[in-house]
Design a protein around this motif. Structure first.
Motif, PDB file in Angstrom:
ATOM      1  N   GLU A 212       5.922  -6.682  -1.828  1.00  0.00           N
ATOM      2  CA  GLU A 212       5.400  -5.500  -2.521  1.00  0.00           C
ATOM      3  C   GLU A 212       4.035  -5.795  -3.153  1.00  0.00           C
ATOM      4  O   GLU A 212       3.111  -4.976  -3.084  1.00  0.00           O
ATOM      5  CB  GLU A 212       6.411  -5.060  -3.592  1.00  0.00           C
ATOM      6  CG  GLU A 212       6.086  -3.754  -4.302  1.00  0.00           C
ATOM      7  CD  GLU A 212       6.086  -2.554  -3.361  1.00  0.00           C
ATOM      8  OE1 GLU A 212       6.838  -2.582  -2.361  1.00  0.00           O
ATOM      9  OE2 GLU A 212       5.306  -1.618  -3.613  1.00  0.00           O
TER      10      GLU A 212
ATOM     11  N   ASP C 213      16.752  -0.665  -0.505  1.00  0.00           N
ATOM     12  CA  ASP C 213      16.417   0.251   0.586  1.00  0.00           C
ATOM     13  C   ASP C 213      17.007   1.636   0.331  1.00  0.00           C
ATOM     14  O   ASP C 213      16.433   2.648   0.738  1.00  0.00           O
ATOM     15  CB  ASP C 213      16.934  -0.307   1.922  1.00  0.00           C
ATOM     16  CG  ASP C 213      16.097  -1.485   2.398  1.00  0.00           C
ATOM     17  OD1 ASP C 213      15.039  -1.757   1.788  1.00  0.00           O
ATOM     18  OD2 ASP C 213      16.502  -2.153   3.374  1.00  0.00           O
ATOM     19  N   SER C 216      14.678   3.423  -1.828  1.00  0.00           N
ATOM     20  CA  SER C 216      13.517   3.829  -1.027  1.00  0.00           C
ATOM     21  C   SER C 216      13.823   5.080  -0.214  1.00  0.00           C
ATOM     22  O   SER C 216      12.998   5.990  -0.108  1.00  0.00           O
ATOM     23  CB  SER C 216      13.091   2.709  -0.075  1.00  0.00           C
ATOM     24  OG  SER C 216      12.713   1.571  -0.805  1.00  0.00           O
ATOM     25  N   GLU C 219      13.812   8.088  -2.336  1.00  0.00           N
ATOM     26  CA  GLU C 219      12.444   8.495  -2.656  1.00  0.00           C
ATOM     27  C   GLU C 219      11.790   9.190  -1.462  1.00  0.00           C
ATOM     28  O   GLU C 219      11.211  10.272  -1.597  1.00  0.00           O
ATOM     29  CB  GLU C 219      11.630   7.270  -3.070  1.00  0.00           C
ATOM     30  CG  GLU C 219      10.226   7.639  -3.523  1.00  0.00           C
ATOM     31  CD  GLU C 219       9.425   6.416  -4.003  1.00  0.00           C
ATOM     32  OE1 GLU C 219       9.772   5.289  -3.636  1.00  0.00           O
ATOM     33  OE2 GLU C 219       8.444   6.641  -4.741  1.00  0.00           O
ATOM     34  N   GLU C 220      11.929   8.582  -0.296  1.00  0.00           N
ATOM     35  CA  GLU C 220      11.211   9.123   0.863  1.00  0.00           C
ATOM     36  C   GLU C 220      11.790  10.439   1.367  1.00  0.00           C
ATOM     37  O   GLU C 220      11.112  11.188   2.057  1.00  0.00           O
ATOM     38  CB  GLU C 220      11.198   8.085   1.996  1.00  0.00           C
ATOM     39  CG  GLU C 220      10.329   6.887   1.639  1.00  0.00           C
ATOM     40  CD  GLU C 220      10.144   5.901   2.790  1.00  0.00           C
ATOM     41  OE1 GLU C 220      10.278   6.317   3.957  1.00  0.00           O
ATOM     42  OE2 GLU C 220       9.871   4.730   2.504  1.00  0.00           O
ATOM     43  N   LYS C 248      12.886   2.551 -10.634  1.00  0.00           N
ATOM     44  CA  LYS C 248      11.993   3.485  -9.948  1.00  0.00           C
ATOM     45  C   LYS C 248      11.739   4.714 -10.807  1.00  0.00           C
ATOM     46  O   LYS C 248      10.629   5.244 -10.850  1.00  0.00           O
ATOM     47  CB  LYS C 248      12.637   3.859  -8.612  1.00  0.00           C
ATOM     48  CG  LYS C 248      11.721   4.530  -7.633  1.00  0.00           C
ATOM     49  CD  LYS C 248      10.650   3.588  -7.111  1.00  0.00           C
ATOM     50  CE  LYS C 248      10.637   3.562  -5.612  1.00  0.00           C
ATOM     51  NZ  LYS C 248       9.923   2.482  -4.992  1.00  0.00           N
ATOM     52  N   SER C 415       8.396   6.661   8.238  1.00  0.00           N
ATOM     53  CA  SER C 415       8.834   5.706   7.224  1.00  0.00           C
ATOM     54  C   SER C 415       8.661   4.266   7.673  1.00  0.00           C
ATOM     55  O   SER C 415       8.746   3.947   8.865  1.00  0.00           O
ATOM     56  CB  SER C 415      10.305   5.959   6.905  1.00  0.00           C
ATOM     57  OG  SER C 415      10.772   4.971   6.036  1.00  0.00           O
TER      58      SER C 415
END
Lengths: 267, 83, 463
Positions: A212, C213, C216, C219-220, C248, C415
């Motif tokens: 990251e 993940d 993620s 979020e996506e 997050k 993605s």
């Protein structure tokens, strides 16, 4: 990706999931992470594993070249691996290793001698990167590791310069406090800032943090895109983007950032 | 040949113990015996054949993949003959 | 309401006879003395053919095994079944039927009059003089009592069982107007074992990768936004999702509306840090949750019916994001959390299928393979939650989107995450584990999986 993950070679659970963590390279360890009496079984396990699995960027850290390392290199030459990570490297060790294999080599810089002869070590033909072994180096100069690695300052910066000069990867030392993500972040930011091309790690939980931080930020990508676009129109040498003066080094850096960013898309 | 062993009883690993025997004897104790007992037996038999060895093999399996069991057996056989 | 001090006295007052349906909740989890004591006392009266309607049955309930074997208990309704009782039931020792319900289906069936409870035996941590009760005052602390509320409201007779009588409760969860008797015992459970079901957040690298993940993918797909609502199961990986979600949310300055279900100290922290406005609590997993429930006005009690009954407008229907586990998931996204791959019962829906159905984004998180056992299979042994209700599967080898959710697939088109089909993941798993012998089901049906609406969606077979 800019991370290398060390994986203990005799632990089937860790070997079999080593490649799910998105490390740039996986280094299966036959050396420090394997006890003396299990050196043979680690070797057998990795061979059996490599017969069934094919992945890019797999390295093996062999033992001391004057001890078990020589045979280990010769035994793994027939396997589909990228190369070897060589402990206690110096020019003599490298000239021996060179005779045993044509695969890519990553010497570990972990003695004062290696720090002083880094350039000569890096100049051996198949060397694609050099890895700083901070723990051993600290022991060899008789100091304690600190969180901000002040004691490794010279070695780290020298490694960056030498590797940049030789066009090979500079791989920073593992961060061994595996329960301290905050300090890891600081340390990896420093690695990136001074120009280390990658960070090594002894724990999978550190890999996403390293990746990251190394991943170009959205701001970096946006600015780089503007610079590259503007450079296409302005061939006059110096111009400005977002109020910042842009000349050739800035354009090259921008192109590098976009290249890195691309490498992070779809892996 | 003497008694020797390799591996551990940690998750995803297998402990393999070999000992002299005129007949092939395979004893398997596995947490996935119902599903993979046959597969484990096959790996043992095949690997012994490859090495042209007849002996007794005891396996304590904690969900190891075939290549792990094979590797542990190879190590145990070498230890049984070398040391 | 009458207060009594012994089972003898109680059973003299109650009309106990063969064929009754008796109910219990599982808020005492593995520290439960109440279900065992009550059933063993009933057994002394030589009663036969009881139906045991308990919202959950655990290891702690081993003492009732002989009662199943000799027919004192002949049928079981439950939402979750494991331990020694699960073993004997799996082996076909229960005379009549086993109905595996869901946390929402149970109160629905009780309120609809499908499941008629003759006597509800309800453990509470304290009662007052009027027969009101709650789960947090007193010496044995249970937390919220959400799974007992329909029983209390609908059972023909209601017995509260406690070890503490007080002048005044700090709040009332069980209304004394429904209560017929209060039985005061020396002890109702083992406090340590009541809590010990709680899991701390894992350090396992594979679990943490899956959890990261998962955040993620949340979020996506656009679900990480202000006002989000969230629930997670209690498995190690599921809890880790909460940890990364919290990180997050702080980083992106997101404020959620509510979290729900079984509440842990971790969610309490998020409430107190302003990451959620409210908590809806059907059961407390630890003492931090209990403490918060008592002092924080935004930490609400909810009954199982308010939580998940499909005929009300339950909290699960307002959920955005639900994180779920799986013992098996098949290529049609059907999930099994009821039976292990050897056929033995090891759990049950609990709120699995309720939350999967209600939430906008139901995500199953699991290792692709656990100890050589592939979690993705061609067909689940037992269908606990229908595949149509599962949206995403996250494993360490990649993420599969249910083809029914084309909208999600579109969002994830560019993605960086490893999006794969579930068939691809299935074949990765097959290649890893090698040739596997699947269990052949027997022909003897020993139980039924009842969906939240009351329909039977699968059968459970004798081992």
């Amino acid at each position: 990706m800019s991370s290398y993950l060390f994986v203990p070679g005799n632990n089937p659970g860790m070997v079999q999931s080593a490649h799910v963590f998105d490390a740039k390279g996986v280094i299966f360890d036959l050396e420090d992470a394997v006890s003396v009496q299990d050196k043979d079984s680690a070797k057998d396990l990795l061979k059996a594993y490599l017969e069934t699995a094919a992945f890019d960027n797999v390295y093996i850290r062999v033992n001391d070249i004057y001890d078990l390392g020589k045979n280990e290199i010769e035994e793994f030459n027939n396997f589909d691996i990228s190369g070897y990570v060589i402990p206690k490297a110096n020019t003599k060790v490298m000239s021996l290793v060179e005779k045993y294999t044509n695969k890519s080599l990553i010497p570990i810089i972990e003695t004062p001698e290696a720090v002083l002869t880094m350039k000569e070590i890096g100049e051996f033909d198949n060397v694609t990167g050099m890895l700083l072994g901070g723990e051993d180096l600290a022991t060899n100069i008789d100091v304690v590791r600190t969180l901000d690695d002040i004691e490794l300052l010279y070695a780290r910066h020298k490694l960056v310069m030498v590797c940049a000069y030789l066009g090979i990867d500079s791989i920073d030392t593992p961060f061994t406090d595996t329960d301290n993500d905050e300090s890891l972040e600081e340390s990896v930011k420093y690695s990136k800032m001074i120009g280390m091309s990658a960070r090594s790690s002894i724990h999978p939980n550190q890999i996403p943090i390293i990746n990251e931080i190394y991943k170009p930020t959205l701001e970096e990508i946006e600015f780089a895109t503007k610079v590259v676009e503007a450079a296409k129109i302005n061939d006059s040498g110096v111009f400005s983007v977002d109020g910042k003066m842009v000349d050739l080094p800035v354009i090259i850096r921008a192109k590098n950032i976009l290249k890195k960013a691309k490498a992070y898309e779809k892996n | 040949m003497k008694i020797a062993q390799a591996g551990t009883i940690e998750s995803n690993d297998a402990l393999v113990i070999v000992s002299p025997s005129d007949k092939l004897i395979v004893e398997i104790d596995s947490i996935v015996f119902d599903k993979f007992g046959d597969a484990i037996n096959q790996v043992i038999v095949d690997t012994l054949k490859e090495h042209q060895i007849t002996c007794k093999v005891v396996v304590k399996d904690k969900g190891a993949y075939d290549y792990t069991i094979k590797a542990r057996l190879i190590t145990a056989l070498r230890r049984a003959q070398n040391e | 309401m009458k207060r009594i001090n012994s089972y003898n006295e109680l059973f003299n007052l109650l009309n106990v006879e063969d064929d009754l349906t008796v109910s219990f909740h599982h808020h005492l989890r593995n520290g439960d003395y109440v279900l065992n004591k009550t059933m063993l006392e009933l057994d002394k009266l030589n009663i036969k053919n009881l139906t045991l309607a308990a919202s959950g049955i655990f290891n702690a309930h081993e003492p009732i095994v002989p009662l199943i074997e000799k027919g004192t208990i002949s049928s079981i309704y439950t939402n979750y079944l494991n331990g020694p009782v699960a073993k004997v039931v799996s082996e076909g020792k229960l005379k009549d039927k086993l109905i595996m319900q869901t946390h929402g289906g149970r109160p629905r069936s009780i309120e609809e009059g499908e499941l008629v409870i003759d006597i509800a035996f309800i453990a509470v941590s304290a009662v007052d003089k009027s027969g009101n009760g709650n789960g947090t005052d007193g010496s044995t602390v249970l937390g919220a009592l959400g799974y007992s509320i329909s029983d209390v409201e609908k059972a023909k007779q209601v017995v509260l069982i406690t070890d503490t009588v007080v002048d005044e409760l700090s709040y009332v969860e069980i209304d004394g107007k429904y209560v017929d008797y209060v039985l005061v015992l020396d002890e109702i459970g083992d406090q340590f074992l009541i809590q010990s079901g709680t899991t701390s957040i894992t350090r396992n690298p594979v679990s943490l990768k899956i959890a990261r993940d998962t955040v993620s993918v949340i979020e996506e797909t656009g679900y990480l936004k202000n006002g989000l609502s969230f629930q997670t199961g209690a498995g190690g990986t599921s809890l880790a999702v909460a940890k990364y979600l919290k990180k997050k949310m702080i980083k992106n300055n997101i404020k959620g509306s509510f979290a729900s279900g079984g509440i842990t100290g971790y969610l309490v922290d998020m409430l107190e840090e302003g990451l959620f406005d409210e908590l809806y609590d059907v059961q407390c997993f630890d003492l931090d949750a209990v403490r918060s429930l008592k002092k924080n006005k935004n930490h609400h009690l909810m009954s199982a019916s308010e939580y998940a009954n499909p005929l009300t407008s339950p909290i699960v229907d307002k959920l955005d994001i639900m994180i779920l586990g799986a013992t098996e998931i098949d290529v049609n996204f059907n999930v099994n959390v009821t039976t292990a791959s050897d056929g033995y019962i090891i759990g049950g829906s609990g709120g699995h299928s309720d939350t999967a159905a209600g939430s906008k984004l139901a995500i199953v998180v699991t290792n692709l393979v656990k100890a050589r056992t592939p979690i993705i299979v061609d067909e689940v042994l037992t269908k606990t939650t229908p595949g149509k209700d599962i949206d995403i599967l996250v494993t360490e080898y990649g993420i599969a989107i249910n083809p029914l959710r084309g909208d999600l697939l579109n969002k994830l088109e560019d993605s960086e995450l490893k999006i794969k089909t579930i068939e691809e993941l299935r074949s990765i798993a097959s290649n890893l584990v090698g040739k596997e012998k699947r269990l052949k089901k027997s022909n003897d049906v020993i139980g039924y999986v009842e969906y939240r609406d009351g329909n039977i969606i699968d059968k459970i077979y004798k081992v």
